[in-house]
Design an enzyme around this catalytic site. Sequence first.
Site, PDB file in Angstrom:
ATOM      1  N   GLY A  31      63.941  86.075  29.007  1.00  0.00           N
ATOM      2  CA  GLY A  31      64.219  86.313  27.347  1.00  0.00           C
ATOM      3  C   GLY A  31      65.956  86.260  27.323  1.00  0.00           C
ATOM      4  O   GLY A  31      65.786  87.014  25.834  1.00  0.00           O
TER       5      GLY A  31
ATOM      6  N   GLY B 261      67.770  83.989  26.670  1.00  0.00           N
ATOM      7  CA  GLY B 261      68.683  82.675  26.005  1.00  0.00           C
ATOM      8  C   GLY B 261      68.667  82.646  23.886  1.00  0.00           C
ATOM      9  O   GLY B 261      68.141  83.164  23.849  1.00  0.00           O
TER      10      GLY B 261
ATOM     11  N   CYS C  26      65.389  81.788  22.786  1.00  0.00           N
ATOM     12  CA  CYS C  26      63.853  82.429  23.128  1.00  0.00           C
ATOM     13  C   CYS C  26      63.684  83.737  22.496  1.00  0.00           C
ATOM     14  O   CYS C  26      65.225  84.471  22.166  1.00  0.00           O
ATOM     15  CB  CYS C  26      64.104  82.772  24.391  1.00  0.00           C
ATOM     16  SG  CYS C  26      63.129  83.279  25.966  1.00  0.00           S
TER      17      CYS C  26
END
Length: 296
Positions: A154, A156, A159
């Site tokens: 999570g 990124g 993301c």
Amino acid sequence: YLIRPQISTVRSRKDISVWRTFTFPTRGGEKKWTGTPIIAANMQNIGTIGVARKLKEYGMLTALVKGDYLHDSYDLDNNAFETFGIHEPVPYKPQRAFICFDIANGYMEQLYDQVHSFSYHFPNTIIMAGNVVTSEGVEALAKAGAHIIKVGLGSGAACTTRSKTGVGVPQIQAIQECSEAADRLGVYICSDGGHRTPGDVAKSFVAGADFVMLGNMLAGTDLTGETLYGNASKEVVNGNGVEARYKTHEGVALRVPYKGTLDDVIIDLLGGLRSTCSYVGAHNIADLNGKMLVRI
């Protein structure tokens, strides 16, 4: 976090090495790789053959996007990973040096089974797999046969796992926990996600990462285009069929400002890493590991 400076004997940034040599104890015997431990992510527009050819000039690696395979004429076997998930078959040639098994949830037993099976049948191949953010996740993948374990959930830019599911661990904390487990088990970790600047990359190395995977930082160049596609975005994931009723998209597509050439981005990144080393008395990237981070 910030990196705490210390007395340095570095006289010039040009004397700092951004290369490392890694030893991988594969089932088929000891393998070595030497280069700059930066990996382009297996994302649309990022994990391409064109990017791999450019990064090879700097001794870097590329994880090709799923569906793109190496050909002998590319001369990239030691600089690129072919990437697969857990549902598609692997049309694999045993002589390839690197392979990546990439899924968002690296805690699935299906992933461990696939890594173990591949490690058994192709003992000379270096395997990268993930993603996990805990020591338990590192241990499970290491026991299955992975040599490099991707860390990040999570974090990124493209993301949305944390907002959609509430699941995750802060990236620096995850690197620190996972690197301790990796050292104990004789494997390496790759920090995947959360890098917006060269300073972020340096922090990952200081926290204990052996490799760093980049997506957002490499987007917006002449070779990568100005759109960054999250691997779990609706633009990438097929949303048709019965399963579409039971899932949410954990990624988005982002417009990225144009940054210039990929060469410009890489040179700036490596310059930042050398400057980090000069501030903390590190003569190479490996020396960054174990320097002190302070919470802000």
